[in-house]
Design a protein around this motif. Sequence first.
Motif, PDB file in Angstrom:
ATOM      1  N   GLY A  65       0.826  -1.196   0.000  1.00 30.73           N
ATOM      2  CA  GLY A  65       0.000   0.000   0.000  1.00 30.73           C
ATOM      3  C   GLY A  65       0.862   1.249   0.000  1.00 30.73           C
ATOM      4  N   LEU A  66       0.276   2.371   0.358  1.00 30.92           N
ATOM      5  CA  LEU A  66       1.013   3.632   0.319  1.00 30.92           C
ATOM      6  C   LEU A  66       2.242   3.602   1.225  1.00 30.92           C
ATOM      7  N   SER A 111      -8.948   8.354  -0.065  1.00 27.42           N
ATOM      8  CA  SER A 111      -8.205   7.301  -0.754  1.00 27.42           C
ATOM      9  C   SER A 111      -7.993   7.671  -2.215  1.00 27.42           C
ATOM     10  N   ARG A 119      -4.288  -1.986  -4.551  1.00 27.12           N
ATOM     11  CA  ARG A 119      -4.056  -1.831  -3.116  1.00 27.12           C
ATOM     12  C   ARG A 119      -3.711  -0.396  -2.695  1.00 27.12           C
ATOM     13  N   PRO A 120      -2.776   0.299  -3.358  1.00 25.00           N
ATOM     14  CA  PRO A 120      -2.465   1.652  -2.885  1.00 25.00           C
ATOM     15  C   PRO A 120      -3.599   2.652  -3.065  1.00 25.00           C
ATOM     16  N   GLU A 127      -6.593   1.978  -2.183  1.00 29.67           N
ATOM     17  CA  GLU A 127      -7.556   1.682  -1.116  1.00 29.67           C
ATOM     18  C   GLU A 127      -7.213   2.412   0.172  1.00 29.67           C
ATOM     19  N   ASN A 128      -5.951   2.795   0.356  1.00 32.63           N
ATOM     20  CA  ASN A 128      -5.532   3.431   1.607  1.00 32.63           C
ATOM     21  C   ASN A 128      -6.023   4.864   1.713  1.00 32.63           C
ATOM     22  N   TRP A 143      -5.420   8.554   2.459  1.00 31.50           N
ATOM     23  CA  TRP A 143      -4.152   9.300   2.483  1.00 31.50           C
ATOM     24  C   TRP A 143      -3.887   9.722   3.919  1.00 31.50           C
ATOM     25  N   PRO A 144      -2.719   9.367   4.485  1.00 36.40           N
ATOM     26  CA  PRO A 144      -2.559   9.403   5.942  1.00 36.40           C
ATOM     27  C   PRO A 144      -2.190  10.739   6.552  1.00 36.40           C
TER      28      PRO A 144
END
Length: 235
Positions: free
Chosen positions: A45-46, A100, A156-157, A159-160, A162-163
């Motif tokens: 992921g990210l 995301s 997959r990336p 779906e995260n 953004w943190p």
Amino acid sequence: MMATFVLIPGAGGSSWYWHRVAPLLRAAGHSVVAVDLPAGDDSAGLAEYTDVVVDAIGDRRDLVIVGQSMGGLIAPLVCQRLPVTLLVLVNAMVPMPGESGGQWWANTRQPQARAQKATRDGRPVDFDVLTDFFHDVPPEVVEEALSQGEPAQSERPFENPWPLTAWPQVPTRVLGGRDDRFFPVGFQRRVARERLELELEELPGGHLVALSQPAEVAERLQFHLEHLLEQASPT
């Protein structure tokens, strides 16, 4: 000042995307790190993409982080991990905190912007990789790209969430290809204003501008670094 340009590709994750820009930056005396992302890894992921970039940088300093297209999700995350002189987005996704990559398309209204441009241009609305991505890339470069096969890109990336809670406190420049059919330049300009309160600088070329206009990309990257340093220098 000689810098380290860290070149992050878009979907498909291949450093080959930058193969026409990297030699020009090196010829000017800069260090270049063109990164291969784990695009085919469904477990990445990210965070894992960011780890790959940070590991590739190692102990290099004087960093200019450049994110193309999907690389716009990752480039700011690198800025939270390492001291960065300048962040440059090139035809890039600009995320919002908690959003995301999958949500980005509808939230920014990218599909409508792309379809509207196709209609204005008199082209079919349905996506076509040659028409949307490679329309202005030299034929020999297109042939080389196609010979590598269709690049894998895990969802997959996207779906995260953004943190980050805010855009990193790093000088940021936004560059967009005036002939981009996938992220039309007017769309990019609106997103940059709404999300970053920054003005977009137009470059000649389409979505894959590093393949179609490598000299222009290399020149503008160096210009923005030099201009930033001039502004920071005591008068």
